[in-house]
Design an enzyme around this catalytic site. Structure first.
Site, mmCIF file in Angstrom:
data_model
loop_
_atom_site.group_PDB
_atom_site.id
_atom_site.type_symbol
_atom_site.label_atom_id
_atom_site.label_comp_id
_atom_site.label_asym_id
_atom_site.label_seq_id
_atom_site.Cartn_x
_atom_site.Cartn_y
_atom_site.Cartn_z
ATOM 1 N N ALA A 151 1.336 -1.026 0.142
ATOM 2 C CA ALA A 151 -0.261 -0.347 -0.449
ATOM 3 C C ALA A 151 0.666 1.384 0.177
ATOM 4 O O ALA A 151 0.425 2.531 -0.933
ATOM 5 C CB ALA A 151 -1.149 -0.196 1.094
ATOM 6 N N ARG A 161 -6.240 -0.794 -8.183
ATOM 7 C CA ARG A 161 -6.243 -1.393 -7.122
ATOM 8 C C ARG A 161 -6.983 -1.113 -6.388
ATOM 9 O O ARG A 161 -6.884 -0.136 -5.594
ATOM 10 C CB ARG A 161 -4.859 -1.975 -6.944
ATOM 11 C CG ARG A 161 -3.521 -2.962 -7.353
ATOM 12 C CD ARG A 161 -2.895 -3.022 -7.001
ATOM 13 N NE ARG A 161 -3.084 -4.396 -6.292
ATOM 14 C CZ ARG A 161 -2.559 -5.195 -5.169
ATOM 15 N NH1 ARG A 161 -1.306 -5.502 -4.908
ATOM 16 N NH2 ARG A 161 -2.826 -6.093 -4.750
ATOM 17 N N GLN A 189 4.583 -13.347 -1.661
ATOM 18 C CA GLN A 189 4.897 -12.240 -1.532
ATOM 19 C C GLN A 189 5.946 -12.508 -0.115
ATOM 20 O O GLN A 189 6.904 -11.736 -0.160
ATOM 21 C CB GLN A 189 4.363 -10.711 -0.878
ATOM 22 C CG GLN A 189 3.697 -10.036 -2.107
ATOM 23 C CD GLN A 189 1.747 -11.299 -2.342
ATOM 24 O OE1 GLN A 189 1.979 -11.868 -2.068
ATOM 25 N NE2 GLN A 189 0.913 -10.563 -2.895
ATOM 26 N N ASP A 222 -3.940 -2.917 4.827
ATOM 27 C CA ASP A 222 -3.718 -2.119 3.391
ATOM 28 C C ASP A 222 -4.817 -1.361 3.684
ATOM 29 O O ASP A 222 -4.686 -0.337 2.871
ATOM 30 C CB ASP A 222 -4.686 -3.326 2.252
ATOM 31 C CG ASP A 222 -3.596 -3.275 0.948
ATOM 32 O OD1 ASP A 222 -2.170 -3.982 1.161
ATOM 33 O OD2 ASP A 222 -3.226 -3.180 0.209
HETATM 34 O O1 MRU Z 1 -1.255 -7.013 -2.893
HETATM 35 P P1 MRU Z 1 0.164 -6.643 -2.642
HETATM 36 O O2 MRU Z 1 1.511 -7.486 -2.172
HETATM 37 O O3 MRU Z 1 0.016 -5.118 -2.760
HETATM 38 O O4 MRU Z 1 0.075 -6.431 -1.219
HETATM 39 C C1 MRU Z 1 0.091 -5.532 0.575
HETATM 40 C C2 MRU Z 1 0.305 -5.947 1.550
HETATM 41 O O5 MRU Z 1 -1.113 -6.538 2.163
HETATM 42 C C3 MRU Z 1 0.788 -5.906 2.801
HETATM 43 O O6 MRU Z 1 0.763 -5.938 3.614
HETATM 44 C C4 MRU Z 1 0.298 -3.586 2.897
HETATM 45 O O7 MRU Z 1 0.099 -3.475 1.368
HETATM 46 C C5 MRU Z 1 0.635 -3.773 3.507
HETATM 47 S S1 MRU Z 1 2.675 -2.747 3.107
HETATM 48 C C6 MRU Z 1 3.946 -2.334 3.984
#
Ligand code: MRU
Length: 353
Positions: free
Chosen positions: A66, A107, A213, A254
């Site tokens: 995010a 997104r 991830q 997020d």
């Molecule tokens: O789908 P992503 O990889 O963008 O999701 C990321 C997450 O869920 C993280 O935990 C969140 O964005 C925080 S990142 C500091």
């Protein structure tokens, strides 16, 4: 595309990695970022000169997380402004609003995306002067947001590290590290700060299906920093908790709404298991992730392409035609959240109501 000018080294597993770079940088009207879909096998830099290239990189998760999505969107608008041929201020503003609309569609769950776009558009509207002056204000604001992000993450780390004790085993999900931000990370910022203070901690990283991830990015970052990390599959969380192998959980967010934390799919399961096993569950996020005028029922949960579930590295692993669900995020009610770690301090979830 690899950037030959970037200083990079090979680690002991032969992975090229960069010693010096923030996750996103601006160089004379070009935005440079790491293509995270290629990590950890290859370190590939993406160079973008158009806002729609940034929008596509966000949508395809070449950059993700995010806070990074927010700063990337700001830089996307900076590209639109910097390369604009508009001579009149109102023409530039029209182009910026159009670019903002494209970015908003990338997104839907990441609160920082909307926060960043709104901040840039507001700043541009308020800026005095002609098109050139407004364009400069937009570029400067994007730089300010990138710098602030690093500062904020360091503060999150400083506050959050007080919740981590010497000897803790900390479980984290997805990647809320430097790759998900401009630098340092939120949940991994807390872990980094505790480690730097000399606390002998260990991390358990969940692989994070379907985009991995945790396996690809969190394990990569922590190995690079020399912080002990053990990788598990998502369905091992109950086992490691039942065997008392975990003392604390720290994850990112997020979007934080009044009654819940919305984060990577699987977070809710981990929170419920933490509650069952009496393990503190913490969320680390900047205040720019907060959307306190809404509740979880109003939030949009991004549904991603079924191929992320039916395929692995372009190879089909499920029968053709099978029905698929692929929500990218889930909703953890506040009753499971022990504390929210922000740049302003450690907040009790009740404070948000
Ligand atoms: O789908 P992503 O990889 O963008 O999701 C990321 C997450 O869920 C993280 O935990 C969140 O964005 C925080 S990142 C500091």
């Amino acid at each position: 595309m690899q950037d030959k000018n970037k200083k990079s080294v090979k680690d002991d597993s032969g992975i090229r990695r960069c010693e010096c770079m923030r996750t996103i940088e601006w160089k004379d009207g070009v935005v440079v970022t790491i293509d995270q879909t290629k990590l950890p096998r290859e370190l590939v830099f993406l160079k973008m000169e158009k806002c729609r290239e940034v929008a596509s990189a966000i949508a395809n998760m070449k950059l993700r997380g995010a806070p990074l999505i927010g700063v990337a969107a700001a830089y996307g608008l900076a590209l639109a402004a910097y390369h604009s041929k508009a001579e009149k201020r109102e023409d530039l503003m029209r182009e910026i609003e159009q670019s903002a609309e494209i970015l908003r569609k990338t997104r839907p769950t990441a609160q920082n995306l909307f926060w960043a776009i709104d901040r840039i558009v507001r700043r541009a509207r308020e800026a005095p002067g002609d098109a050139k002056a407004v364009a400069k204000v937009i570029v400067d604001e994007a730089h300010r947001m990138a710098d602030e992000d690093v500062e904020i993450n360091r503060k999150i780390g400083e506050h959050g590290s007080k919740l981590i004790d010497d000897g803790d085993v900390v479980l984290t999900h997805c990647n809320a590290g430097s790759l998900a931000t401009v630098d340092y990370g939120t949940a991994l910022g807390v872990i980094r700060a505790a480690w730097k203070q000399g606390k002998r901690i260990r991390v358990i990283a969940t692989e994070t299906r379907p985009k991995l991830q945790g396996a690809r990015l969190t394990a990569y970052e922590l190995k690079r920093d020399g912080i002990p990390v053990t990788l598990i599959t998502d369905n091992m969380v109950g086992y490691v908790m039942s065997k008392q192998m975990v003392n604390k959980v720290v994850v990112g967010a997020d979007r934080i709404v009044r009654d819940a934390v919305i984060n990577k799919i699987g977070t809710y399961t981990i929170a419920v298991l933490s509650h069952e096993h009496g393990i503190p569950f913490y969320v680390a996020a900047p205040t720019s992730t907060m959307d306190l005028s809404h509740t979880s029922g109003e939030a949009v949960i991004e549904e991603r392409h079924p191929e992320e579930v039916t395929h692995f590295r372009s190879q089909r692993i499920a029968p053709k035609g099978v029905e698929v669900m692929n929500p990218a995020f889930d909703v953890t009610p506040m009753e499971y959240v022990g504390a929210i770690i922000t740049e302003t301090g450690v907040l009790s979830p009740e404070k948000l109501r």
